[in-house]
Design a protein around this motif. Structure first.
Motif, PDB file in Angstrom:
ATOM      1  N   THR A  93       0.843  -1.181   0.000  1.00  0.00           N
ATOM      2  CA  THR A  93       0.000   0.000   0.000  1.00  0.00           C
ATOM      3  C   THR A  93       0.887   1.242   0.000  1.00  0.00           C
ATOM      4  OG1 THR A  93      -1.885   1.067   1.089  1.00  0.00           O
ATOM      5  CG2 THR A  93      -0.154   0.220   2.508  1.00  0.00           C
ATOM      6  N   ILE A  94       0.257   2.386  -0.211  1.00  0.00           N
ATOM      7  CA  ILE A  94       0.964   3.667  -0.217  1.00  0.00           C
ATOM      8  C   ILE A  94       0.381   4.528   0.895  1.00  0.00           C
ATOM      9  CG2 ILE A  94       1.428   5.768  -1.520  1.00  0.00           C
ATOM     10  CD1 ILE A  94       1.341   4.113  -4.066  1.00  0.00           C
ATOM     11  N   LEU A  95       1.232   5.022   1.759  1.00  0.00           N
ATOM     12  CA  LEU A  95       0.763   5.757   2.926  1.00  0.00           C
ATOM     13  C   LEU A  95       1.603   7.013   3.112  1.00  0.00           C
ATOM     14  CD1 LEU A  95      -1.036   5.930   5.447  1.00  0.00           C
ATOM     15  CD2 LEU A  95       0.646   4.525   6.648  1.00  0.00           C
ATOM     16  N   TYR A  96       1.096   8.142   2.602  1.00  0.00           N
ATOM     17  CA  TYR A  96       1.737   9.434   2.841  1.00  0.00           C
ATOM     18  C   TYR A  96       0.722  10.545   2.585  1.00  0.00           C
ATOM     19  CZ  TYR A  96       2.604   8.920  -2.235  1.00  0.00           C
ATOM     20  OH  TYR A  96       2.478   8.686  -3.584  1.00  0.00           O
ATOM     21  N   ASP A  97       1.074  11.741   2.896  1.00  0.00           N
ATOM     22  CA  ASP A  97       0.201  12.908   2.794  1.00  0.00           C
ATOM     23  C   ASP A  97      -1.016  12.728   3.693  1.00  0.00           C
ATOM     24  OD1 ASP A  97       1.984  14.049   1.077  1.00  0.00           O
ATOM     25  OD2 ASP A  97       0.996  13.304  -0.717  1.00  0.00           O
ATOM     26  N   PHE A  98      -2.200  13.040   3.152  1.00  0.00           N
ATOM     27  CA  PHE A  98      -3.404  12.993   3.975  1.00  0.00           C
ATOM     28  C   PHE A  98      -4.113  11.648   3.854  1.00  0.00           C
ATOM     29  CE2 PHE A  98      -4.469  14.759  -0.154  1.00  0.00           C
ATOM     30  CZ  PHE A  98      -5.501  13.950  -0.578  1.00  0.00           C
ATOM     31  N   TYR A 137       6.118   1.706  -7.900  1.00  0.00           N
ATOM     32  CA  TYR A 137       6.248   0.991  -6.624  1.00  0.00           C
ATOM     33  C   TYR A 137       6.013  -0.507  -6.816  1.00  0.00           C
ATOM     34  CZ  TYR A 137       5.300  -0.205  -1.732  1.00  0.00           C
ATOM     35  OH  TYR A 137       5.317  -0.764  -0.488  1.00  0.00           O
ATOM     36  N   LEU A 138       4.938  -0.865  -7.510  1.00  0.00           N
ATOM     37  CA  LEU A 138       4.653  -2.281  -7.753  1.00  0.00           C
ATOM     38  C   LEU A 138       5.741  -2.920  -8.610  1.00  0.00           C
ATOM     39  CD1 LEU A 138       0.797  -2.175  -8.365  1.00  0.00           C
ATOM     40  CD2 LEU A 138       1.992  -3.140  -6.398  1.00  0.00           C
ATOM     41  N   GLN A 139       6.225  -2.183  -9.569  1.00  0.00           N
ATOM     42  CA  GLN A 139       7.286  -2.713 -10.425  1.00  0.00           C
ATOM     43  C   GLN A 139       8.552  -3.005  -9.608  1.00  0.00           C
ATOM     44  OE1 GLN A 139       8.913  -0.236 -13.729  1.00  0.00           O
ATOM     45  NE2 GLN A 139       7.946  -1.761 -15.048  1.00  0.00           N
ATOM     46  N   SER A 140       8.886  -2.110  -8.705  1.00  0.00           N
ATOM     47  CA  SER A 140      10.077  -2.324  -7.878  1.00  0.00           C
ATOM     48  C   SER A 140       9.908  -3.542  -6.969  1.00  0.00           C
ATOM     49  CB  SER A 140      10.367  -1.082  -7.041  1.00  0.00           C
ATOM     50  OG  SER A 140       9.355  -0.860  -6.065  1.00  0.00           O
ATOM     51  N   LEU A 141       8.707  -3.732  -6.422  1.00  0.00           N
ATOM     52  CA  LEU A 141       8.457  -4.896  -5.563  1.00  0.00           C
ATOM     53  C   LEU A 141       8.573  -6.193  -6.350  1.00  0.00           C
ATOM     54  CD1 LEU A 141       5.416  -3.652  -3.421  1.00  0.00           C
ATOM     55  CD2 LEU A 141       7.809  -3.849  -2.713  1.00  0.00           C
ATOM     56  N   ILE A 142       8.013  -6.207  -7.560  1.00  0.00           N
ATOM     57  CA  ILE A 142       8.065  -7.422  -8.379  1.00  0.00           C
ATOM     58  C   ILE A 142       9.495  -7.737  -8.794  1.00  0.00           C
ATOM     59  CG2 ILE A 142       7.360  -8.417 -10.596  1.00  0.00           C
ATOM     60  CD1 ILE A 142       4.717  -6.919 -10.310  1.00  0.00           C
ATOM     61  N   ILE A 143      10.252  -6.721  -9.198  1.00  0.00           N
ATOM     62  CA  ILE A 143      11.649  -6.933  -9.592  1.00  0.00           C
ATOM     63  C   ILE A 143      12.459  -7.483  -8.419  1.00  0.00           C
ATOM     64  CG2 ILE A 143      13.762  -5.758 -10.288  1.00  0.00           C
ATOM     65  CD1 ILE A 143      12.039  -3.895 -11.991  1.00  0.00           C
ATOM     66  N   THR A 144      12.220  -6.960  -7.228  1.00  0.00           N
ATOM     67  CA  THR A 144      12.920  -7.449  -6.041  1.00  0.00           C
ATOM     68  C   THR A 144      12.617  -8.924  -5.795  1.00  0.00           C
ATOM     69  OG1 THR A 144      12.892  -5.255  -5.020  1.00  0.00           O
ATOM     70  CG2 THR A 144      13.238  -7.134  -3.556  1.00  0.00           C
ATOM     71  N   GLU A 145      11.355  -9.300  -5.938  1.00  0.00           N
ATOM     72  CA  GLU A 145      10.971 -10.695  -5.721  1.00  0.00           C
ATOM     73  C   GLU A 145      11.576 -11.615  -6.779  1.00  0.00           C
ATOM     74  OE1 GLU A 145       9.445 -12.063  -3.221  1.00  0.00           O
ATOM     75  OE2 GLU A 145       9.122 -10.161  -2.198  1.00  0.00           O
ATOM     76  N   LEU A 158      -1.040  -8.298  -3.205  1.00  0.00           N
ATOM     77  CA  LEU A 158      -2.304  -7.568  -3.082  1.00  0.00           C
ATOM     78  C   LEU A 158      -1.972  -6.089  -2.907  1.00  0.00           C
ATOM     79  CD1 LEU A 158      -5.398  -7.247  -2.563  1.00  0.00           C
ATOM     80  CD2 LEU A 158      -4.824  -7.446  -0.130  1.00  0.00           C
ATOM     81  N   TYR A 159      -2.398  -5.275  -3.858  1.00  0.00           N
ATOM     82  CA  TYR A 159      -2.268  -3.833  -3.683  1.00  0.00           C
ATOM     83  C   TYR A 159      -3.611  -3.272  -3.240  1.00  0.00           C
ATOM     84  CZ  TYR A 159      -1.778   1.118  -4.297  1.00  0.00           C
ATOM     85  OH  TYR A 159      -1.774   2.463  -4.050  1.00  0.00           O
ATOM     86  N   HIS A 160      -3.579  -2.429  -2.223  1.00  0.00           N
ATOM     87  CA  HIS A 160      -4.821  -1.773  -1.778  1.00  0.00           C
ATOM     88  C   HIS A 160      -4.498  -0.382  -1.277  1.00  0.00           C
ATOM     89  CE1 HIS A 160      -4.169  -2.075   2.652  1.00  0.00           C
ATOM     90  NE2 HIS A 160      -3.408  -3.091   2.299  1.00  0.00           N
ATOM     91  N   LYS A 204      -8.186   0.630  -6.807  1.00  0.00           N
ATOM     92  CA  LYS A 204      -7.919   0.824  -5.389  1.00  0.00           C
ATOM     93  C   LYS A 204      -7.564  -0.478  -4.685  1.00  0.00           C
ATOM     94  CE  LYS A 204     -10.856   4.925  -4.958  1.00  0.00           C
ATOM     95  NZ  LYS A 204     -12.018   5.542  -4.266  1.00  0.00           N
ATOM     96  N   VAL A 205      -7.963  -1.612  -5.257  1.00  0.00           N
ATOM     97  CA  VAL A 205      -7.626  -2.909  -4.684  1.00  0.00           C
ATOM     98  C   VAL A 205      -7.614  -3.937  -5.809  1.00  0.00           C
ATOM     99  CG1 VAL A 205     -10.053  -3.244  -4.025  1.00  0.00           C
ATOM    100  CG2 VAL A 205      -8.270  -4.687  -3.011  1.00  0.00           C
ATOM    101  N   PHE A 206      -6.506  -4.647  -5.931  1.00  0.00           N
ATOM    102  CA  PHE A 206      -6.395  -5.690  -6.953  1.00  0.00           C
ATOM    103  C   PHE A 206      -5.195  -6.574  -6.635  1.00  0.00           C
ATOM    104  CE2 PHE A 206      -4.112  -1.950  -8.468  1.00  0.00           C
ATOM    105  CZ  PHE A 206      -2.877  -2.461  -8.853  1.00  0.00           C
ATOM    106  N   PHE A 207      -5.183  -7.755  -7.219  1.00  0.00           N
ATOM    107  CA  PHE A 207      -4.053  -8.672  -7.100  1.00  0.00           C
ATOM    108  C   PHE A 207      -3.211  -8.585  -8.373  1.00  0.00           C
ATOM    109  CE2 PHE A 207      -7.144 -10.547  -4.211  1.00  0.00           C
ATOM    110  CZ  PHE A 207      -6.364 -10.965  -3.136  1.00  0.00           C
ATOM    111  N   ILE A 208      -1.901  -8.651  -8.222  1.00  0.00           N
ATOM    112  CA  ILE A 208      -0.994  -8.677  -9.362  1.00  0.00           C
ATOM    113  C   ILE A 208       0.030  -9.788  -9.139  1.00  0.00           C
ATOM    114  CG2 ILE A 208       0.485  -6.881  -8.354  1.00  0.00           C
ATOM    115  CD1 ILE A 208       1.012  -5.951 -11.275  1.00  0.00           C
ATOM    116  N   ARG A 209       0.235 -10.595 -10.172  1.00  0.00           N
ATOM    117  CA  ARG A 209       1.155 -11.724 -10.064  1.00  0.00           C
ATOM    118  C   ARG A 209       2.609 -11.237 -10.158  1.00  0.00           C
ATOM    119  NH1 ARG A 209       0.668 -17.330 -11.257  1.00  0.00           N
ATOM    120  NH2 ARG A 209      -1.336 -17.050 -12.331  1.00  0.00           N
TER     121      ARG A 209
END
Length: 375
Positions: A93-98, A137-145, A158-160, A204-209
């Motif tokens: 997830t992304i958590l910053y600002d308001f 962000y999702l791309q960086s997580l997938i590349i790391t994995e 799961l991105y939400h 706002k919420v989905f699964f990505i392989r």
């Protein structure tokens, strides 16, 4: 006084002269004997040598039973099968600002993570300005994995958004994913999401392989919005992300890589996900209503919504639709040719864009199956 020689005497004299002497015969006999003995010894040594070599090639723990092609092996290696709960899943997830939710929402999220041991990733600092953050962000997580050993890689993420409340912490994420026992049918599936009533993609919420196919989808989506102006409007940012994502998934080479599940699975206080309505961006600062989101049944356990039978039926219908489409193609019927091309096109469109309507998809598949006499 000499005597005259007769013809018989001359003949005898000549034969007597050519006959080998006794010592010479003895030497010839000895040579032949040694030659025969040498050949026999050579045969014996060869038999012993090659016999031992062949014997040494046979494992000591094998029996003397001939190894016929259909012979039963001495032991069958154990091949364990994975269960659905063995799927390796992470949350992001992304958590910053308001966008920071209240402590009650965070507590529910933490409880869900603890219950199932998920890895949880939170982006707290923007990578860039604008709508590209989610995709980068999702791309960086997938590349790391993907850089990890395959047995350690997460399989789904799961991105939400933080505005999506994980309301029922007792429902596992693998409950929404395709059956692990049917790898072949869903091996290219990259995105599992839902749509609104107007059939707009909900980002706002989905699964990505975790796969190269997902990286390509994210890259193409970023290409669409990379040069778009950023006016700082958050609602506009969400709209740009949704449009770019949906347009990318609608491209012909990505149609089979996405599945859209029923929207009520992703927005209900009975399900894992709950998305309260916010009239404006400012309302997201208010505490969302999280009461009764962790209700339990009379036996003390949290009810599953959707229930297991509903989820199984969904995946069964999608699997059957793809099977029938493949059978129709082998019979010469596609969405572009064949007597049944119109029905093939309808089924294909339905399974790729409206799989959430299980009953209608099932009905269309049945019509096509019966029309083409497919078992």
């Amino acid at each position: 006084m000499g005597f005259a020689s007769s013809p018989e005497a001359k003949s005898f004299s000549i034969e007597a002269t050519n006959m080998p002497s006794a010592p010479l015969l003895l030497r010839l006999y000895c040579k032949k004997t040694r030659l025969v003995i040498g050949v026999i010894l050579l045969l014996v040594i060869s038999h012993v040598f090659f016999g031992c070599s062949i014997f040494n090639l046979i494992p000591s723990n094998t029996s003397a039973t001939p190894n016929f092609p259909n012979a039963i092996p001495q032991s069958i290696p154990w091949a364990p099968t994975r269960s659905q709960s063995d799927l390796r899943i992470a949350k992001a997830t992304i958590l910053y600002d308001f966008r920071k939710p209240d402590t009650g929402t965070l507590a529910l999220d933490d409880l869900h993570t603890q219950n199932f041991g998920y890895a949880s990733h939170i982006l707290q600092t923007p990578i860039v300005r604008g709508a590209l953050n989610k995709f980068l962000y999702l791309q960086s997580l997938i590349i790391t994995e993907l850089q990890k050993p395959i047995e350690d890689q997460k399989e789904w993420i799961l991105y939400h958004e933080t505005t999506v409340i994980l309301a029922n912490p007792h429902i596992p994420l693998h409950h929404f994913l395709p059956p692990i026992t049917d790898v072949e049918t869903f091996k290219i599936l990259s995105i599992i999401a839902t749509k609104s009533e107007s059939e707009e993609l909900n980002t706002k919420v989905f699964f990505i392989r975790v796969s190269g196919g997902s990286l390509r989808i994210l890259t193409e989506a970023m290409e669409m919005i990379y040069n778009l102006p950023d006016n700082g409007d958050e609602d506009e940012e969400f709209s740009v992300v949704a449009t770019a994502f949906q347009t990318t998934l609608a491209r012909p080479h990505h149609l089979e890589k996405a599945i859209y599940q029923p929207r009520e699975w992703y927005n209900s206080t009975s399900s894992l996900f709950y998305q309260p309505y916010y009239p404006t961006a400012a309302h997201r600062l208010l505490s969302p209503p999280v009461t009764q989101t962790t209700s339990v049944d009379t036996e003390g356990s949290s009810p599953m919504f959707p229930d297991a039978d509903t989820v199984h039926r969904f995946w069964h219908v999608v699997r059957e639709a793809r099977r029938v489409l493949n059978e129709a193609k082998e019979k010469g019927h596609t969405s572009e040719q064949g007597e049944w091309w119109e029905m093939v096109a309808e089924v294909k469109e339905w399974v790729e864009g409206r799989a959430w309507d299980t009953e209608e998809l099932e009905r269309r598949v049945r019509v096509l199956r019966e029309g083409l006499d497919i078992d």
